[in-house]
Motif scaffolding. Structure first.
Motif, PDB file in Angstrom:
ATOM      1  N   VAL A  50       2.563  81.304  20.720  1.00  0.00           N
ATOM      2  CA  VAL A  50       2.880  81.930  22.001  1.00  0.00           C
ATOM      3  C   VAL A  50       4.371  81.797  22.311  1.00  0.00           C
ATOM      4  CG1 VAL A  50       2.571  81.715  24.508  1.00  0.00           C
ATOM      5  CG2 VAL A  50       0.574  81.747  22.988  1.00  0.00           C
ATOM      6  N   PHE A  51       4.897  80.589  22.191  1.00  0.00           N
ATOM      7  CA  PHE A  51       6.313  80.384  22.535  1.00  0.00           C
ATOM      8  C   PHE A  51       7.236  81.087  21.552  1.00  0.00           C
ATOM      9  CE2 PHE A  51       4.704  76.787  25.119  1.00  0.00           C
ATOM     10  CZ  PHE A  51       5.331  77.121  26.311  1.00  0.00           C
ATOM     11  N   ASP A  52       6.881  81.096  20.266  1.00  0.00           N
ATOM     12  CA  ASP A  52       7.715  81.823  19.304  1.00  0.00           C
ATOM     13  C   ASP A  52       7.704  83.325  19.588  1.00  0.00           C
ATOM     14  OD1 ASP A  52       8.565  79.604  18.008  1.00  0.00           O
ATOM     15  OD2 ASP A  52       7.331  79.854  16.222  1.00  0.00           O
ATOM     16  N   ALA A  53       6.526  83.842  19.947  1.00  0.00           N
ATOM     17  CA  ALA A  53       6.437  85.269  20.279  1.00  0.00           C
ATOM     18  C   ALA A  53       7.275  85.595  21.515  1.00  0.00           C
ATOM     19  CB  ALA A  53       4.987  85.669  20.499  1.00  0.00           C
ATOM     20  N   LEU A  54       7.289  84.685  22.485  1.00  0.00           N
ATOM     21  CA  LEU A  54       8.099  84.909  23.689  1.00  0.00           C
ATOM     22  C   LEU A  54       9.594  84.807  23.393  1.00  0.00           C
ATOM     23  CD1 LEU A  54       5.915  82.932  26.240  1.00  0.00           C
ATOM     24  CD2 LEU A  54       6.357  85.388  26.295  1.00  0.00           C
ATOM     25  N   ARG A  55       9.987  83.906  22.496  1.00  0.00           N
ATOM     26  CA  ARG A  55      11.389  83.812  22.116  1.00  0.00           C
ATOM     27  C   ARG A  55      11.884  85.151  21.568  1.00  0.00           C
ATOM     28  NH1 ARG A  55      12.144  78.339  22.046  1.00  0.00           N
ATOM     29  NH2 ARG A  55      10.288  77.169  21.445  1.00  0.00           N
ATOM     30  N   HIS A  56      11.006  85.826  20.821  1.00  0.00           N
ATOM     31  CA  HIS A  56      11.379  87.046  20.117  1.00  0.00           C
ATOM     32  C   HIS A  56      10.584  88.252  20.627  1.00  0.00           C
ATOM     33  CE1 HIS A  56      13.522  84.392  17.406  1.00  0.00           C
ATOM     34  NE2 HIS A  56      12.424  83.717  17.173  1.00  0.00           N
ATOM     35  N   LYS A  57      10.326  88.252  21.909  1.00  0.00           N
ATOM     36  CA  LYS A  57       9.455  89.277  22.490  1.00  0.00           C
ATOM     37  C   LYS A  57       9.958  90.689  22.210  1.00  0.00           C
ATOM     38  CE  LYS A  57       7.849  90.955  26.996  1.00  0.00           C
ATOM     39  NZ  LYS A  57       7.875  90.728  28.466  1.00  0.00           N
ATOM     40  N   VAL A 143      24.985  89.627  20.230  1.00  0.00           N
ATOM     41  CA  VAL A 143      23.722  89.554  19.488  1.00  0.00           C
ATOM     42  C   VAL A 143      23.579  88.207  18.795  1.00  0.00           C
ATOM     43  CG1 VAL A 143      22.402  90.510  17.550  1.00  0.00           C
ATOM     44  CG2 VAL A 143      23.492  92.045  19.197  1.00  0.00           C
ATOM     45  N   GLU A 144      24.633  87.768  18.121  1.00  0.00           N
ATOM     46  CA  GLU A 144      24.577  86.486  17.418  1.00  0.00           C
ATOM     47  C   GLU A 144      24.361  85.332  18.392  1.00  0.00           C
ATOM     48  OE1 GLU A 144      26.860  88.774  17.017  1.00  0.00           O
ATOM     49  OE2 GLU A 144      26.790  89.378  14.896  1.00  0.00           O
ATOM     50  N   GLU A 145      25.056  85.372  19.546  1.00  0.00           N
ATOM     51  CA  GLU A 145      24.899  84.307  20.539  1.00  0.00           C
ATOM     52  C   GLU A 145      23.473  84.276  21.087  1.00  0.00           C
ATOM     53  OE1 GLU A 145      26.749  81.894  21.585  1.00  0.00           O
ATOM     54  OE2 GLU A 145      28.780  82.377  20.892  1.00  0.00           O
ATOM     55  N   MET A 146      22.931  85.435  21.372  1.00  0.00           N
ATOM     56  CA  MET A 146      21.611  85.476  21.974  1.00  0.00           C
ATOM     57  C   MET A 146      20.512  85.201  20.947  1.00  0.00           C
ATOM     58  SD  MET A 146      22.636  85.687  24.917  1.00  0.00           S
ATOM     59  CE  MET A 146      21.004  85.587  25.636  1.00  0.00           C
ATOM     60  N   GLN A 147      20.735  85.550  19.698  1.00  0.00           N
ATOM     61  CA  GLN A 147      19.770  85.176  18.661  1.00  0.00           C
ATOM     62  C   GLN A 147      19.704  83.665  18.520  1.00  0.00           C
ATOM     63  OE1 GLN A 147      21.191  87.444  15.280  1.00  0.00           O
ATOM     64  NE2 GLN A 147      19.751  89.124  15.651  1.00  0.00           N
ATOM     65  N   ALA A 148      20.847  83.000  18.621  1.00  0.00           N
ATOM     66  CA  ALA A 148      20.851  81.537  18.574  1.00  0.00           C
ATOM     67  C   ALA A 148      20.122  80.956  19.781  1.00  0.00           C
ATOM     68  CB  ALA A 148      22.288  81.020  18.522  1.00  0.00           C
ATOM     69  N   LEU A 149      20.250  81.623  20.930  1.00  0.00           N
ATOM     70  CA  LEU A 149      19.586  81.160  22.149  1.00  0.00           C
ATOM     71  C   LEU A 149      18.088  81.464  22.136  1.00  0.00           C
ATOM     72  CD1 LEU A 149      20.330  79.685  24.734  1.00  0.00           C
ATOM     73  CD2 LEU A 149      20.932  81.865  25.773  1.00  0.00           C
ATOM     74  N   ALA A 150      17.648  82.234  21.138  1.00  0.00           N
ATOM     75  CA  ALA A 150      16.226  82.551  20.998  1.00  0.00           C
ATOM     76  C   ALA A 150      15.521  81.653  19.982  1.00  0.00           C
ATOM     77  CB  ALA A 150      16.035  84.014  20.596  1.00  0.00           C
ATOM     78  N   GLU A 151      16.273  80.752  19.347  1.00  0.00           N
ATOM     79  CA  GLU A 151      15.661  79.846  18.383  1.00  0.00           C
ATOM     80  C   GLU A 151      15.102  78.608  19.088  1.00  0.00           C
ATOM     81  OE1 GLU A 151      15.124  80.607  15.240  1.00  0.00           O
ATOM     82  OE2 GLU A 151      16.069  82.547  15.682  1.00  0.00           O
ATOM     83  N   SER A 152      14.255  77.869  18.392  1.00  0.00           N
ATOM     84  CA  SER A 152      13.713  76.635  18.950  1.00  0.00           C
ATOM     85  C   SER A 152      14.799  75.565  19.003  1.00  0.00           C
ATOM     86  CB  SER A 152      12.550  76.131  18.101  1.00  0.00           C
ATOM     87  OG  SER A 152      11.504  77.079  18.062  1.00  0.00           O
TER      88      SER A 152
END
Length: 437
Positions: A50-57, A143-152
């Motif tokens: 669930v949390f991984d799906a929300l990170r990358h919704k 994009v790179e900054e926000m992808q990092a902010l979407a990781e665990s």
């Protein structure tokens, strides 16, 4: 539960979160109460999905051609867990509790490289309405900054130097947990436990190392923000928005229990945990000022403080690694409300800073509207304050900690910024203002 049943459960929980726009923790709790047969490993596995799906919704849904829980999970498996289309099909098949087989449309979507041409807010997994705000901060790197902010996020701990030395605390923890903590280069006091999904996050609060007050749970970014404040032995310090006391404890350790810290929060419920934390950490120089009706409990502190710390209420955009569902619930009205709160708390804080004293403004946000804009507005209305150059703040920290920060901390005109991509921390902003008169 078998793996396919966990996937079905995750889809069910995600649809509940989306349909009712509720926090993920509440939806997962309700699902667990209505499915008591699910064991702890099942609940953890479902929660991870669930949390991984929300990170990358956004990116997951885009990859699968949909916006519901099913699309999020299918896209997650294909795009972020690296499964082939055939492996995705196999993962959701073979049991009466399995989701429906892939449709022709889903199979076609998952077979394409759709992300390469997707909008930036899809590639970076952030709300579309925030795209201008985030591009303003990060420009071509958004994009790179926000992808990092979407990781665990890893689990960071701060060694409490009032009771322990870092090497000793690290050995204690390794003995109890059976795993070695990393030592991030940006701090001599941080112990970091990397993610180990197969083992789950350790329960630090039950370890003897924690119970003896040798460590505290605190993100490295929050630790550094506390260090950048520059609290030193003998100072008079007000932590105006102390909450549960995380930064109060860090300030007390930096001061070696010498001087005086006044810990206050406008919400007495947020302040309640601080008493037990102070006792466990061996802190003796903190006076808790709990709010009381019709009483100004800080009136005797006006113009007396060497340092006033404002850990301001904010949207928490810098903590999205830990609270991925929060980024999809934030609204423009939330940002406007927080801006009003921030202006008010800065106005309040100015009352307590003495001449030559410092006001330190901290947020766990990456938005300029909550950071430099608020500091700029404050300075425009308070000519007696001036910003301390960010380079000067970093230089002082580097001399004290004997550490080179380099490019890990971004120097802005009115403050410092940390992000997962640059510093390996949550997103934080720190501005230090000095009172001239």
């Amino acid at each position: 539960m078998i793996p396919v049943a966990r996937i079905s459960a995750a889809i069910e929980v995600l649809d509940d979160i989306i349909g009712r726009r509720r926090p993920a923790a509440d939806a997962l709790k309700d699902w667990g109460l209505s499915h008591r047969f699910a064991g702890s490993k099942d609940r953890r596995a479902i929660g991870d999905l669930v949390f991984d799906a929300l990170r990358h919704k956004s990116s997951s849904g885009f990859a699968a051609g949909g916006e519901d829980g099913r699309a999020m999970v299918l896209g997650l498996l294909r795009l972020h867990r690296g499964l082939s289309v055939a492996e995705v099909e196999a993962r959701i098949a073979g049991d009466r509790f399995a989701p429906a087989p892939l449709s022709a449309e889903e199979r076609a979507a998952l077979s394409e490289d759709r992300i390469a041409s997707a909008p930036q807010w899809v590639q970076g997994d952030y709300p579309e309405w925030l795209a201008p705000n985030l591009s303003r901060v990060f420009g071509d790197s958004v994009v790179e900054e926000m992808q990092a902010l979407a990781e665990s996020a890893p689990l960071d701990l701060r060694v409490n130097t009032l009771k322990a030395e870092p090497d000793h605390a690290a050995r204690e923890l390794a003995s109890e947990l059976g795993r070695q903590a990393e030592r991030p280069a940006l701090s001599p006091l941080c112990l970091r436990l990397p993610l180990e999904p197969e083992r789950g996050e350790p329960h630090i609060a039950s370890t003897e190392t924690f119970l003896r007050g040798h460590i505290e749970i605190q993100d490295l970014g929050s630790q550094l923000a506390s260090e950048f404040a520059g609290a030193r032995a003998g100072m008079q310090v007000l932590d105006l928005c102390a909450g549960g006391g995380g930064k109060t404890l860090a300030l007390a350790a930096a001061m070696g229990n010498h001087g005086q810290i006044f810990a206050h929060d406008s919400d007495r419920r947020r302040l309640a945990p601080i008493h037990d934390r102070l006792a466990r950490a061996g802190v003796r120089n903190v006076q808790v000022r709990t709010p009381r009706p019709a009483t100004d409990v800080l009136d005797d502190l006006e113009h007396r403080m060497d340092l006033v710390l404002v850990d301001a209420p904010c949207t928490g955009t810098g903590t999205w690694r830990r609270n991925p569902d929060a980024k999809w619930r934030i609204r423009p009205s939330s940002l406007a409300d927080r801006n009003r709160d921030q202006d008010l708390v800065l106005e309040t804080a100015a009352r307590y800073v003495k001449t030559s004293g410092r006001l330190v403004y901290i947020t766990c946000s990456v938005l300029e509207e909550e950071n430099s804009d608020r500091v700029s507005a404050f300075l425009a209305a308070h000519s007696g304050f001036e910003p301390v150059p960010p380079g000067e703040i970093v230089d002082a920290f580097e001399r004290e900690a004997m550490i080179t920060v380099g490019a890990a901390v971004r120097r802005l005109d009115l403050g410092l910024m940390m992000t997962p991509r640059m510093s390996g921390t949550d997103g934080f902003f720190v501005s230090v203002l000095k009172r001239r008169v």
